[in-house]
Motif scaffolding. Sequence first.
Motif, PDB file in Angstrom:
ATOM      1  N   PRO A 109       0.827  -1.213   0.000  1.00  0.00           N
ATOM      2  CA  PRO A 109       0.000   0.000   0.000  1.00  0.00           C
ATOM      3  C   PRO A 109       0.858   1.258   0.000  1.00  0.00           C
ATOM      4  CG  PRO A 109      -0.045  -1.104   2.152  1.00  0.00           C
ATOM      5  CD  PRO A 109       0.622  -2.032   1.211  1.00  0.00           C
ATOM      6  N   GLY A 110       0.458   2.211  -0.850  1.00  0.00           N
ATOM      7  CA  GLY A 110       1.171   3.470  -0.961  1.00  0.00           C
ATOM      8  C   GLY A 110       2.350   3.430  -1.897  1.00  0.00           C
ATOM      9  N   GLN A 111       2.733   2.254  -2.390  1.00  0.00           N
ATOM     10  CA  GLN A 111       3.895   2.134  -3.274  1.00  0.00           C
ATOM     11  C   GLN A 111       3.519   1.500  -4.626  1.00  0.00           C
ATOM     12  OE1 GLN A 111       6.190  -0.089  -0.117  1.00  0.00           O
ATOM     13  NE2 GLN A 111       7.786   1.394  -0.694  1.00  0.00           N
ATOM     14  N   GLU A 112       2.271   1.518  -4.971  1.00  0.00           N
ATOM     15  CA  GLU A 112       1.803   0.862  -6.201  1.00  0.00           C
ATOM     16  C   GLU A 112       2.376   1.511  -7.458  1.00  0.00           C
ATOM     17  OE1 GLU A 112      -2.363  -0.601  -6.376  1.00  0.00           O
ATOM     18  OE2 GLU A 112      -2.625   0.620  -4.575  1.00  0.00           O
ATOM     19  N   ALA A 113       2.604   2.834  -7.405  1.00  0.00           N
ATOM     20  CA  ALA A 113       3.129   3.523  -8.588  1.00  0.00           C
ATOM     21  C   ALA A 113       4.588   3.166  -8.850  1.00  0.00           C
ATOM     22  CB  ALA A 113       2.977   5.028  -8.425  1.00  0.00           C
ATOM     23  N   GLU A 114       5.328   2.842  -7.811  1.00  0.00           N
ATOM     24  CA  GLU A 114       6.756   2.549  -7.959  1.00  0.00           C
ATOM     25  C   GLU A 114       7.046   1.062  -8.118  1.00  0.00           C
ATOM     26  OE1 GLU A 114       5.580   4.228  -5.232  1.00  0.00           O
ATOM     27  OE2 GLU A 114       5.904   6.265  -6.028  1.00  0.00           O
ATOM     28  N   LEU A 115       6.242   0.198  -7.512  1.00  0.00           N
ATOM     29  CA  LEU A 115       6.513  -1.239  -7.503  1.00  0.00           C
ATOM     30  C   LEU A 115       5.554  -1.981  -8.433  1.00  0.00           C
ATOM     31  CD1 LEU A 115       7.060  -1.753  -3.661  1.00  0.00           C
ATOM     32  CD2 LEU A 115       8.799  -1.448  -5.447  1.00  0.00           C
ATOM     33  N   PRO A 116       5.957  -3.146  -8.918  1.00  0.00           N
ATOM     34  CA  PRO A 116       5.040  -3.947  -9.769  1.00  0.00           C
ATOM     35  C   PRO A 116       3.838  -4.425  -8.965  1.00  0.00           C
ATOM     36  CG  PRO A 116       6.993  -5.221  -9.220  1.00  0.00           C
ATOM     37  CD  PRO A 116       7.266  -3.822  -8.741  1.00  0.00           C
ATOM     38  N   PRO A 117       2.727  -4.750  -9.647  1.00  0.00           N
ATOM     39  CA  PRO A 117       1.519  -5.210  -8.941  1.00  0.00           C
ATOM     40  C   PRO A 117       1.814  -6.433  -8.082  1.00  0.00           C
ATOM     41  CG  PRO A 117       1.031  -4.760 -11.234  1.00  0.00           C
ATOM     42  CD  PRO A 117       2.510  -4.686 -11.103  1.00  0.00           C
ATOM     43  N   GLU A 118       1.225  -6.452  -6.904  1.00  0.00           N
ATOM     44  CA  GLU A 118       1.428  -7.560  -5.977  1.00  0.00           C
ATOM     45  C   GLU A 118       0.153  -7.740  -5.163  1.00  0.00           C
ATOM     46  OE1 GLU A 118       4.427  -8.776  -2.304  1.00  0.00           O
ATOM     47  OE2 GLU A 118       5.065  -7.280  -3.787  1.00  0.00           O
ATOM     48  N   GLY A 119      -0.104  -8.972  -4.758  1.00  0.00           N
ATOM     49  CA  GLY A 119      -1.291  -9.244  -3.957  1.00  0.00           C
ATOM     50  C   GLY A 119      -2.446  -9.754  -4.798  1.00  0.00           C
ATOM     51  N   LYS A 120      -3.485 -10.212  -4.121  1.00  0.00           N
ATOM     52  CA  LYS A 120      -4.655 -10.792  -4.775  1.00  0.00           C
ATOM     53  C   LYS A 120      -5.923 -10.060  -4.342  1.00  0.00           C
ATOM     54  CE  LYS A 120      -3.919 -14.892  -3.075  1.00  0.00           C
ATOM     55  NZ  LYS A 120      -4.068 -16.337  -2.822  1.00  0.00           N
ATOM     56  N   LEU A 121      -6.925 -10.144  -5.218  1.00  0.00           N
ATOM     57  CA  LEU A 121      -8.205  -9.517  -4.888  1.00  0.00           C
ATOM     58  C   LEU A 121      -8.938 -10.308  -3.806  1.00  0.00           C
ATOM     59  CD1 LEU A 121     -10.389  -7.401  -5.426  1.00  0.00           C
ATOM     60  CD2 LEU A 121     -11.181  -8.798  -7.347  1.00  0.00           C
ATOM     61  N   TRP A 122      -8.853 -11.653  -3.894  1.00  0.00           N
ATOM     62  CA  TRP A 122      -9.493 -12.502  -2.890  1.00  0.00           C
ATOM     63  C   TRP A 122      -8.407 -13.135  -2.016  1.00  0.00           C
ATOM     64  CZ3 TRP A 122     -10.963 -12.349  -7.961  1.00  0.00           C
ATOM     65  CH2 TRP A 122     -12.271 -11.917  -8.228  1.00  0.00           C
ATOM     66  N   VAL A 123      -8.515 -12.952  -0.723  1.00  0.00           N
ATOM     67  CA  VAL A 123      -7.499 -13.431   0.201  1.00  0.00           C
ATOM     68  C   VAL A 123      -8.175 -14.156   1.355  1.00  0.00           C
ATOM     69  CG1 VAL A 123      -5.577 -12.806   1.718  1.00  0.00           C
ATOM     70  CG2 VAL A 123      -5.989 -11.503  -0.378  1.00  0.00           C
ATOM     71  N   THR A 124      -7.654 -15.335   1.706  1.00  0.00           N
ATOM     72  CA  THR A 124      -8.133 -16.090   2.870  1.00  0.00           C
ATOM     73  C   THR A 124      -6.930 -16.377   3.771  1.00  0.00           C
ATOM     74  OG1 THR A 124      -9.862 -17.141   1.532  1.00  0.00           O
ATOM     75  CG2 THR A 124      -9.332 -18.163   3.651  1.00  0.00           C
ATOM     76  N   PHE A 125      -7.047 -16.044   5.029  1.00  0.00           N
ATOM     77  CA  PHE A 125      -5.944 -16.248   5.961  1.00  0.00           C
ATOM     78  C   PHE A 125      -6.519 -16.507   7.355  1.00  0.00           C
ATOM     79  CE2 PHE A 125      -6.858 -11.782   5.375  1.00  0.00           C
ATOM     80  CZ  PHE A 125      -6.991 -11.291   6.666  1.00  0.00           C
ATOM     81  N   SER A 126      -5.645 -17.030   8.228  1.00  0.00           N
ATOM     82  CA  SER A 126      -6.068 -17.357   9.601  1.00  0.00           C
ATOM     83  C   SER A 126      -5.772 -16.202  10.547  1.00  0.00           C
ATOM     84  CB  SER A 126      -5.364 -18.626  10.082  1.00  0.00           C
ATOM     85  OG  SER A 126      -3.961 -18.411  10.139  1.00  0.00           O
ATOM     86  N   ILE A 127      -6.526 -16.159  11.646  1.00  0.00           N
ATOM     87  CA  ILE A 127      -6.325 -15.168  12.703  1.00  0.00           C
ATOM     88  C   ILE A 127      -5.738 -15.897  13.909  1.00  0.00           C
ATOM     89  CG2 ILE A 127      -7.439 -13.387  14.105  1.00  0.00           C
ATOM     90  CD1 ILE A 127      -9.757 -13.424  12.095  1.00  0.00           C
ATOM     91  N   PRO A 128      -4.656 -15.397  14.472  1.00  0.00           N
ATOM     92  CA  PRO A 128      -4.086 -16.073  15.654  1.00  0.00           C
ATOM     93  C   PRO A 128      -5.141 -16.323  16.729  1.00  0.00           C
ATOM     94  CG  PRO A 128      -2.619 -14.338  14.894  1.00  0.00           C
ATOM     95  CD  PRO A 128      -3.881 -14.216  14.087  1.00  0.00           C
ATOM     96  N   THR A 129      -5.088 -17.501  17.316  1.00  0.00           N
ATOM     97  CA  THR A 129      -6.125 -17.907  18.281  1.00  0.00           C
ATOM     98  C   THR A 129      -6.209 -16.960  19.466  1.00  0.00           C
ATOM     99  OG1 THR A 129      -5.746 -20.200  17.637  1.00  0.00           O
ATOM    100  CG2 THR A 129      -6.954 -19.831  19.677  1.00  0.00           C
ATOM    101  N   HIS A 130      -5.068 -16.473  19.944  1.00  0.00           N
ATOM    102  CA  HIS A 130      -5.094 -15.619  21.143  1.00  0.00           C
ATOM    103  C   HIS A 130      -5.727 -14.255  20.875  1.00  0.00           C
ATOM    104  CE1 HIS A 130      -1.425 -14.194  19.100  1.00  0.00           C
ATOM    105  NE2 HIS A 130      -1.601 -13.062  19.776  1.00  0.00           N
ATOM    106  N   LEU A 131      -5.939 -13.913  19.603  1.00  0.00           N
ATOM    107  CA  LEU A 131      -6.559 -12.628  19.270  1.00  0.00           C
ATOM    108  C   LEU A 131      -8.071 -12.742  19.055  1.00  0.00           C
ATOM    109  CD1 LEU A 131      -3.941 -11.176  16.745  1.00  0.00           C
ATOM    110  CD2 LEU A 131      -4.206 -10.626  19.170  1.00  0.00           C
ATOM    111  N   THR A 132      -8.607 -13.953  19.107  1.00  0.00           N
ATOM    112  CA  THR A 132     -10.038 -14.135  18.801  1.00  0.00           C
ATOM    113  C   THR A 132     -10.812 -14.643  20.006  1.00  0.00           C
ATOM    114  OG1 THR A 132      -9.478 -16.323  17.921  1.00  0.00           O
ATOM    115  CG2 THR A 132      -9.686 -14.508  16.340  1.00  0.00           C
TER     116      THR A 132
END
Length: 561
Positions: A109-132
Motif C-alpha cells: 500500500p502506498g507504493q503501487e506507482a513505484e513497484l510492480p503489482p502484488e497481492g490478490k483480490l481474494w485473500v483467505t488467511f487465519s487469525i491467531p487464536t489468542h486474538l479471537t
Amino acid sequence: MKRRPIVFLLLVNTLLLLVSCSQDPERFKTYETLYKVGDRPQWALKDWNDDDWQRGKPELNNGQIFWYRKQIDVLESPEPFQPYGLRLEVYGEYEVFWDGVLIKKNGNPGQEAELPPEGKLWVTFSIPTHLTTKGEHMLAIRSSLFHFPDHGGIYDLTIDSYDKLLTNAFIKTSYMHVFAGAFLIISFYYLFLFFNSKRDYSMLIFSVCCFLIFALVVMVFSQDYFPIHYGLHVVRLQIINSFLLGISFLIPLYFSRQFPFSGRRLVLILYTLVLIYIYVVNHNAFDYEAISMVLSMWCISFGMVAYGVYQKIRGAHLVLLTLLLSVVIFLTSGFNTSLYTGLGLILLGMLYLLSVNIKAQRLAYEYSLVQSTRLQLELLKKNLQPHFLMNTLTSLIDWVEEAPEKGVLFIEALAEEFDLFNQIKDQKLIAISKEISLCRTHMEIMKYRKEINYCWHEEGIDYEQQIPPAIFHTLLENGITHSLPMEDNSISFKLIYESNNNGKSYTFLTFAKLVRQTNHIKEGTGLKYIKARLTESYGSKWDLISEPTEHSWKNVIKIYS
C-alpha cells in the motif's frame, strides 16, 4: 420420456437446496465499515476514537493511503487447534490489522506507482487464536487504490473457521468444475454429432452454448487457483460478460429454430441490437450489465417457447416449465446461484428438444430403410410382373418361329434389361447414363412386342448427374401404356436437362396420341414409385409436374439445391 428420472432429479435438487440453505449457529457479529483518508499507525489500535470517520465509499486520487475500520464481536471462542479465518474481497493493496496486530500483508500500500503489482483480490488467511477470544475486536485495513480509485470498499468479508473457509471454497469449486466439465463433454459430443450428421445447425448452436457456459464457469471460479490482482479484475469481468453476451444471444436463436414464427429474423435483429446496447452502454456496470442481458434473454426465450406451446409443438411445455423454474430460483436465491442453476435448467430443456428431434430423425431413417427395401422389391416386381412376362414370352415365341434372327435380338434386349435391373436394384442413386440405357433397352423390347417404332431423343444431358433408379423408365412405361402411335406408327420420347442456381430439372416429353384426353392423370403405382424414390433421395426438395401439351404429355421433375 419417462417421468420417474425427472421426478428423481427434481427431488435430489430439492434436497441439495435444503442442505445448502442450512446454517451453523451465529458466532460473529459485524458492524458498519468506516474509512478515513490519511495514514497514522495509531488507527490500527482497538481503542482508537473513530467517531469522526466517514461511512460509504472513499473518494481517492493518486494512489493515496486510507484506512478502513470495522468492529467485529466474537460470540464464541474458537476450539483448540481450530483457529478462525478471514476471507476478504477488497480492491487495492493493503495490510490487515486485528486489534492493532498486523496479521496479513497483501501487496504494498502506498507504493503501487513505484513497484510492480502484488497481492490478490481474494485473500483467505487465519487469525491467531489468542486474538479471537470472546468479546469486541477491531479489524483495521491500511490500503491504497492506485488503479481504480472509484472502487473503494470492502466487497466481501467472511469470518469463520479457517479450515471451513478453505474446505467450503474447495468443495464449491469442485462441484462447479464438475458442472462445467459436464457441459464441456456435451459440447464436444454435439459438435462431433453436427459434423457427422446432416449439419443440423441447432446442434451447433447448442454445442457452442454449452462451451460458453463451460468457459463462463471456469472464468468465474479462476480466482481459486489463479492469483488475480485487483488491477486485472476488470478484464476478467469483461471476459465473463462477453461469454454471457454470447449465451444470451444463442439461447433465443436456438428457440427461434425450434419454434419458428413469422418475422423471427426481424425479432432476432432487434434483440441483437438490444443486447449490443446493454453491453456497450453499461460496459463498466458489470453486475447491471449481466443481469440485464440474462433477463432480456429470459423474456424473449419465454415468448418464443410460449408461442411453441400455443402451436402445440412437441417439447414446448417442458421447456416452458424449465423457464418458469429458473424464475422461481432467481427470486429465491442470489444471482450467482440462480444464474448457473437457471442456465442448467434451460439447457436441460434445450437438450430435451434435441433428443426429440434426434428421435424423430432416427425414426425417419428407420422408415427410410423400410421404404428403401420396399422400393427395391417394387423395382424388382416392376420387371417381373406375370402380365409383362407372359406377353413378352408370347411375343418371343412368335419372333423365334417367324424371324429367328430378330428373336435372338429380342432375347438379348430382354437379357440386357434384366441385367441392368439387377445392377441398380440395391442402389439409391444411379448415373443418368445407366438410366437412359435402361430406357433404350425397354423401348427395344416393346418394339418387338407391339411392333411400334419407338424413338428416343435427348437435350442438354449431363452424364455426370445421378438420379434415383428407374424413374424415367417408369415414365416411359406410362407413356407406352397410355398412348397410341402417331400416323407414322411411331411414339417418340424426349428427355431435356436444365440447371441453374436454384437446382436442376428434367423434362420428359411423350409425343403420341393419348388413349384418353384428360388434363389429369390418375396417380397409379408408377407415379407413387417415382415420388417415393424422390423423397428417399431428396427429402422435400423436389417437385413433380405432370400435364398434357398440344402433341404430347409432359412430366417435369424439379430438384432444388
